[in-house]
Write a protein that holds these residues in place. Structure first.
Motif, PDB file in Angstrom:
ATOM      1  N   UNK A 170      53.269  42.271  30.619  1.00 54.31           N
ATOM      2  CA  UNK A 170      52.658  40.946  30.567  1.00 54.31           C
ATOM      3  C   UNK A 170      54.693  39.540  29.616  1.00 54.31           C
ATOM      4  N   UNK A 171      54.516  39.106  30.447  1.00 50.36           N
ATOM      5  CA  UNK A 171      55.783  37.824  30.867  1.00 50.36           C
ATOM      6  C   UNK A 171      55.647  37.239  29.468  1.00 50.36           C
ATOM      7  N   UNK A 172      56.054  37.002  28.465  1.00 52.17           N
ATOM      8  CA  UNK A 172      55.536  35.545  27.550  1.00 52.17           C
ATOM      9  C   UNK A 172      56.010  34.880  28.499  1.00 52.17           C
ATOM     10  N   UNK A 173      55.579  33.584  28.377  1.00 51.10           N
ATOM     11  CA  UNK A 173      56.033  32.015  29.149  1.00 51.10           C
ATOM     12  C   UNK A 173      57.101  31.155  28.222  1.00 51.10           C
ATOM     13  N   UNK A 174      57.367  31.968  26.945  1.00 48.70           N
ATOM     14  CA  UNK A 174      58.640  31.085  25.856  1.00 48.70           C
ATOM     15  C   UNK A 174      59.812  31.423  26.902  1.00 48.70           C
ATOM     16  N   UNK A 175      59.866  33.014  27.208  1.00 50.50           N
ATOM     17  CA  UNK A 175      60.834  33.504  28.076  1.00 50.50           C
ATOM     18  C   UNK A 175      61.621  33.197  28.588  1.00 50.50           C
ATOM     19  N   UNK A 176      60.302  31.959  29.858  1.00 47.46           N
ATOM     20  CA  UNK A 176      61.637  31.531  31.477  1.00 47.46           C
ATOM     21  C   UNK A 176      61.729  30.129  30.828  1.00 47.46           C
ATOM     22  N   UNK A 177      63.209  30.096  31.673  1.00 48.66           N
ATOM     23  CA  UNK A 177      63.983  28.202  31.363  1.00 48.66           C
ATOM     24  C   UNK A 177      62.890  27.149  31.880  1.00 48.66           C
ATOM     25  N   UNK A 178      61.742  28.101  33.167  1.00 46.75           N
ATOM     26  CA  UNK A 178      61.215  26.800  33.987  1.00 46.75           C
ATOM     27  C   UNK A 178      60.080  26.830  33.058  1.00 46.75           C
ATOM     28  N   UNK A 179      59.176  25.924  33.388  1.00 49.76           N
ATOM     29  CA  UNK A 179      58.123  25.711  32.864  1.00 49.76           C
ATOM     30  C   UNK A 179      57.124  26.676  32.964  1.00 49.76           C
ATOM     31  N   UNK A 180      56.025  27.358  32.973  1.00 49.83           N
ATOM     32  CA  UNK A 180      55.409  28.607  33.352  1.00 49.83           C
ATOM     33  C   UNK A 180      54.188  28.481  32.327  1.00 49.83           C
ATOM     34  N   UNK A 181      53.190  29.547  33.201  1.00 55.43           N
ATOM     35  CA  UNK A 181      52.149  29.577  32.132  1.00 55.43           C
ATOM     36  C   UNK A 181      51.132  30.884  32.773  1.00 55.43           C
ATOM     37  N   UNK A 182      50.775  31.872  32.211  1.00 54.59           N
ATOM     38  CA  UNK A 182      50.219  32.916  32.290  1.00 54.59           C
ATOM     39  C   UNK A 182      48.897  33.092  32.622  1.00 54.59           C
ATOM     40  N   UNK A 183      48.455  33.308  33.464  1.00 51.70           N
ATOM     41  CA  UNK A 183      46.750  34.026  33.914  1.00 51.70           C
ATOM     42  C   UNK A 183      46.507  35.626  33.958  1.00 51.70           C
ATOM     43  N   UNK A 184      45.783  35.377  33.340  1.00 50.23           N
ATOM     44  CA  UNK A 184      45.338  37.200  33.252  1.00 50.23           C
ATOM     45  C   UNK A 184      43.581  37.640  33.842  1.00 50.23           C
ATOM     46  N   UNK A 202      40.108  38.169  54.233  1.00 49.27           N
ATOM     47  CA  UNK A 202      38.495  37.905  54.361  1.00 49.27           C
ATOM     48  C   UNK A 202      37.610  38.608  52.957  1.00 49.27           C
ATOM     49  N   UNK A 203      38.352  39.515  52.471  1.00 51.59           N
ATOM     50  CA  UNK A 203      37.520  40.459  51.442  1.00 51.59           C
ATOM     51  C   UNK A 203      38.145  39.884  50.460  1.00 51.59           C
ATOM     52  N   UNK A 204      38.665  38.964  50.113  1.00 50.96           N
ATOM     53  CA  UNK A 204      38.457  38.772  48.754  1.00 50.96           C
ATOM     54  C   UNK A 204      37.212  38.714  48.132  1.00 50.96           C
ATOM     55  N   UNK A 205      36.523  38.530  47.327  1.00 52.88           N
ATOM     56  CA  UNK A 205      35.662  37.880  46.692  1.00 52.88           C
ATOM     57  C   UNK A 205      35.795  37.526  44.744  1.00 52.88           C
ATOM     58  N   UNK A 206      34.844  36.702  44.257  1.00 53.89           N
ATOM     59  CA  UNK A 206      34.713  36.078  42.933  1.00 53.89           C
ATOM     60  C   UNK A 206      35.650  36.236  41.852  1.00 53.89           C
ATOM     61  N   UNK A 207      37.016  35.357  42.744  1.00 59.19           N
ATOM     62  CA  UNK A 207      38.483  34.980  41.971  1.00 59.19           C
ATOM     63  C   UNK A 207      37.901  33.482  41.456  1.00 59.19           C
ATOM     64  N   UNK A 208      36.994  32.647  41.529  1.00 60.15           N
ATOM     65  CA  UNK A 208      37.265  31.240  41.133  1.00 60.15           C
ATOM     66  C   UNK A 208      37.528  30.987  40.245  1.00 60.15           C
ATOM     67  N   UNK A 209      36.876  30.986  38.954  1.00 64.34           N
ATOM     68  CA  UNK A 209      37.647  31.052  38.014  1.00 64.34           C
ATOM     69  C   UNK A 209      39.180  30.722  37.762  1.00 64.34           C
ATOM     70  N   UNK A 210      39.504  32.215  38.435  1.00 63.60           N
ATOM     71  CA  UNK A 210      41.551  32.541  38.166  1.00 63.60           C
ATOM     72  C   UNK A 210      42.331  31.376  39.257  1.00 63.60           C
ATOM     73  N   UNK A 211      41.249  31.516  40.402  1.00 58.73           N
ATOM     74  CA  UNK A 211      41.872  30.776  41.901  1.00 58.73           C
ATOM     75  C   UNK A 211      42.439  28.513  41.198  1.00 58.73           C
ATOM     76  N   UNK A 212      40.414  28.800  40.041  1.00 58.38           N
ATOM     77  CA  UNK A 212      40.957  27.018  39.274  1.00 58.38           C
ATOM     78  C   UNK A 212      42.035  27.006  38.502  1.00 58.38           C
ATOM     79  N   UNK A 213      41.774  28.428  37.820  1.00 62.73           N
ATOM     80  CA  UNK A 213      43.217  28.933  36.803  1.00 62.73           C
ATOM     81  C   UNK A 213      45.153  27.981  37.171  1.00 62.73           C
ATOM     82  N   UNK A 214      44.625  28.712  38.436  1.00 59.45           N
ATOM     83  CA  UNK A 214      46.256  28.804  39.242  1.00 59.45           C
ATOM     84  C   UNK A 214      46.287  26.822  39.538  1.00 59.45           C
ATOM     85  N   UNK A 215      45.385  26.411  40.361  1.00 57.25           N
ATOM     86  CA  UNK A 215      45.260  25.306  40.627  1.00 57.25           C
ATOM     87  C   UNK A 215      45.368  24.135  39.350  1.00 57.25           C
TER      88      UNK A 215
END
Length: 660
Positions: A206-220, A64-77
């Motif tokens: 910082x883990x590299x996306x290329x290091x994963x066998x499964x498709x991966x994306x990084x959000x900073x 309930x005390x989570x704020x101002x991460x709209x851009x990051x939540x959208x990036x995960x979506x």
């Protein structure tokens, strides 16, 4: 008879005809039990399928005390939306320790619960990390138990457990949240086998996306901006409390560097002490020497602890670079500056900087510049103070640069570390550093740099009482500045000459300041001209010329206010307050000094606030306002104690006299 054991199996009646095997107890039985009497013929028993609850393990407390991460939540979506329902995907949330990665992951998981009918699994790797390594196999075993596998049926090896886990997650999409991951090997065994599944990973490295066998994306994740930080503070300690001191709230966010973990500690202190003003906390946190200690919860150095975890994972070379970067003045540095600071070759420096970037202990800026977060800089400085002699290293580095003929770098380094000496007043080091730098600048034919170094070091000689040597340095600086031909530089040297002459020749100081003002006006430097008028006004006051002093100080105040320089405007107000006190205009003096003190509180400038409080206390005592004097001296004493000031005993004695 399937799935049950007949009560007649292995039973023999005793002589009385009573069957001892028939009874109502069943010990050490793991499955279903059916009690029967005599069975004749073939019997088939259909047992109900075991209902295993869908796991919902991800903790959602505090969201309930989570704020101002709209851009990051959208990036995960967006990442998982692109993935669709035909495969499983990995989303890696990375960023500085304490930036709120876990909170973001939990918030997204809560909102996305309906997408994963197979349930939500959660592993916190920080609780499974020992000196021997991280127990990935135990993590897989825990997930298998959550999926309904009896402990006796869980294989002993990681490979077999992983295979069973994939079987158990093959039918319906599952969400897995893995907190505090440090390497790819912690993730791959826990990727579900059902299309549409997802793994959300939080990691400081910082883990590299290329290091994963499964498709991966990084959000900073970056620290919260000012508005987001104030919003979080409002939620944590009350909107009304923040609304009462909006400027102080913004300053607290800045001093916390926008880090949610630091803001939570600040809010906890405010909640625990309802009478504590936000402005008072700003004053406490403004002292860099004690800021990290102040950002603790119940004595535990919370913010430092999360930084320390990242620091202890660095290589020797990267840890050295981390410490040395904190010793450099300014918010950022270049590769060349970092190479010099760490006293390593360029290849080693590049590798160390890369390691710090990977650990999210450093950010890369445009034009190949590198920056430490403000709180990380304080932590790195603490580590440097404990693990290596800072001043000796800097001076040794400067000496070495000059000895091997790196004159261009030597004078640049000497000039770069002047702010360190200005703040810490290491006068002997300052003098040696400036001499080395000035000589190096002379050898490469850079008179402007030599002039700057010689004019600046005059302050060190003045503090040591070596006024003649200060004058010699300034004479050389003036000659060099005139030969270099830069009027801005000349204006600066004339101002330093004025500061020197304030002590040895006040009438000569007036001439020097006027010359500095004239040059600054000529080159279009309004701030330089305003500073010259401020110093000139103080000198005119000291030489009993109050009318002229008021004119210069008013001009300085108006110019600095127009430039938006509130801190320097407040310093001028202190000078005006002292002058109005001297000429008997007490009401105007009190208004000016009070405005100055309030501004210094807002800006976190405790050194200058102390000067304003001292003047207000003097004025109150002069007006026989004992309560007002007591209030100002109480605050002054707190500042002296917090900053290790030299007047603690003096202020205590004044307070004692007021209470007699």
């Amino acid at each position: 008879m399937n799935g049950a054991r007949s009560a007649m199996d292995g039973a023999h009646p005793d002589r009385s005809g009573t069957d001892p095997a028939v009874g109502n107890s069943a010990d050490n039985v793991g499955g279903s039990v059916i009690q029967v009497g005599t069975v004749h013929g073939g019997v088939t028993v259909a047992l109900p399928a075991q209902q295993i609850p869908v796991p919902q393990q991800i903790p959602l407390g505090g969201l309930g005390r989570f704020v101002n991460r709209v851009a990051e939540l959208s990036a995960v979506d967006e990442v998982l939306g692109d993935a669709g329902a035909d495969s499983a995907w990995i989303v890696v949330l990375t960023g500085l320790a304490g930036v709120g990665k876990s909170a973001l992951a939990r918030r997204w998981s809560r909102d996305a619960r309906d997408r994963f009918p197979g349930g939500q699994l959660y592993i916190d790797y920080s609780t499974r990390r020992t000196e021997a390594g991280t127990a990935v196999s135990d993590a897989v075993g825990e997930c298998l138990r959550a999926l309904g596998v009896h402990p006796e049926h869980i294989p002993p090896g990681l490979a077999e457990r992983t295979a069973l886990y994939r079987t158990k997650t093959a039918n319906r999409p599952v969400l897995v949240l893995l907190d505090d991951v440090t390497e790819v090997a912690h993730v791959e065994p826990l990727v579900p086998n059902s299309p549409g599944s997802a793994v959300v990973v939080t990691c400081t490295e910082r883990l590299s996306e290329a290091a994963f066998e499964t498709d991966a994306r990084v959000v900073v994740l970056d620290p919260l901006d000012g508005a987001g930080g104030v919003q979080l503070l409002s939620q944590l300690c009350g909107a009304s409390r923040v609304a009462e001191e909006p400027a102080a709230a913004e300053q607290l966010v800045r001093l916390c560097g926008g880090l949610p973990i630091a803001l939570r500690v600040v809010a906890a202190r405010l909640v625990a002490r309802p009478q504590l003003n936000l402005a008072d906390l700003v004053t406490e946190l403004s002292d860099e020497r004690s800021r990290l200690r102040a950002l603790s919860a119940r004595g535990e150095r919370t913010v430092s602890t999360v930084f320390e975890h990242s620091y202890r994972g660095l290589s020797t070379e990267a840890a050295l670079m981390y410490r040395r970067l904190a010793l450099l003045p300014g918010p950022d540095c270049t590769l060349d500056t970092a190479t010099l600071a760490a006293d390593v070759d360029e290849q080693t420096a590049r590798a160390a900087l890369a390691a710090l970037l990977d650990a999210n202990l450093l950010t890369e800026q445009p034009d190949e510049r590198y920056r430490l977060h403000d709180l990380l800089r304080l932590h790195a400085a603490e580590r440097a103070a404990q693990e290596e002699p800072e001043r000796a290293n800097l001076l040794a580095l400067l000496r070495a640069s000059a000895e091997i003929g790196w004159d261009e770098r030597a004078w640049q380094l000497a000039e770069a570390i002047v702010p360190l000496y200005l703040n810490r007043r290491n006068l002997e080091d300052w003098i040696e550093s400036s001499e080395i730098g000035a000589d190096a600048a002379r050898r490469v034919g850079h008179p402007a740099a030599e002039a700057r170094l010689r004019s600046l070091v005059s302050r060190a000689y003045t503090d040591l009482g070596e006024h003649e040597r200060a004058g010699t340095e300034l004479s050389k600086a003036l000659e060099l500045a005139e030969s270099a031909g830069g009027r801005r530089l000349l204006a600066s040297v004339w101002e330093f000459l004025g500061r020197h002459r304030d002590i040895v020749d006040p009438s000569g100081a007036i001439e020097a300041y006027r010359r500095s003002i004239e040059l600054n006006v000529a080159v279009g430097e309004p701030r330089g001209a305003a500073l010259g008028r401020y110093f000139l006004g103080r000198t005119l006051q000291a030489t009993n010329r109050p009318g002229e002093a008021l004119g210069e100080l008013y001009a300085a105040r108006d110019s600095l206010a127009a430039l938006g320089d509130r801190r320097m405007t407040a310093r001028v107000l202190v000078a005006l307050g002292l002058l109005h006190t001297a000429i008997g205009d007490d009401e105007l003096a009190e208004a000016e000094l009070t405005e100055a003190a309030d501004t210094f509180v807002e800006r976190g400038a405790v050194h200058y606030e102390a000067a304003a409080r001292r003047a207000l206390a003097d004025l109150a005592e002069q007006r026989q306002d004992r309560a007002g004097a007591h209030r100002q001296l109480t605050r002054l004493l707190a500042i002296e104690i917090e900053t290790g000031g030299p007047e603690v005993a003096v202020v205590q004695a004044r307070l004692a006299r007021l209470t007699d």
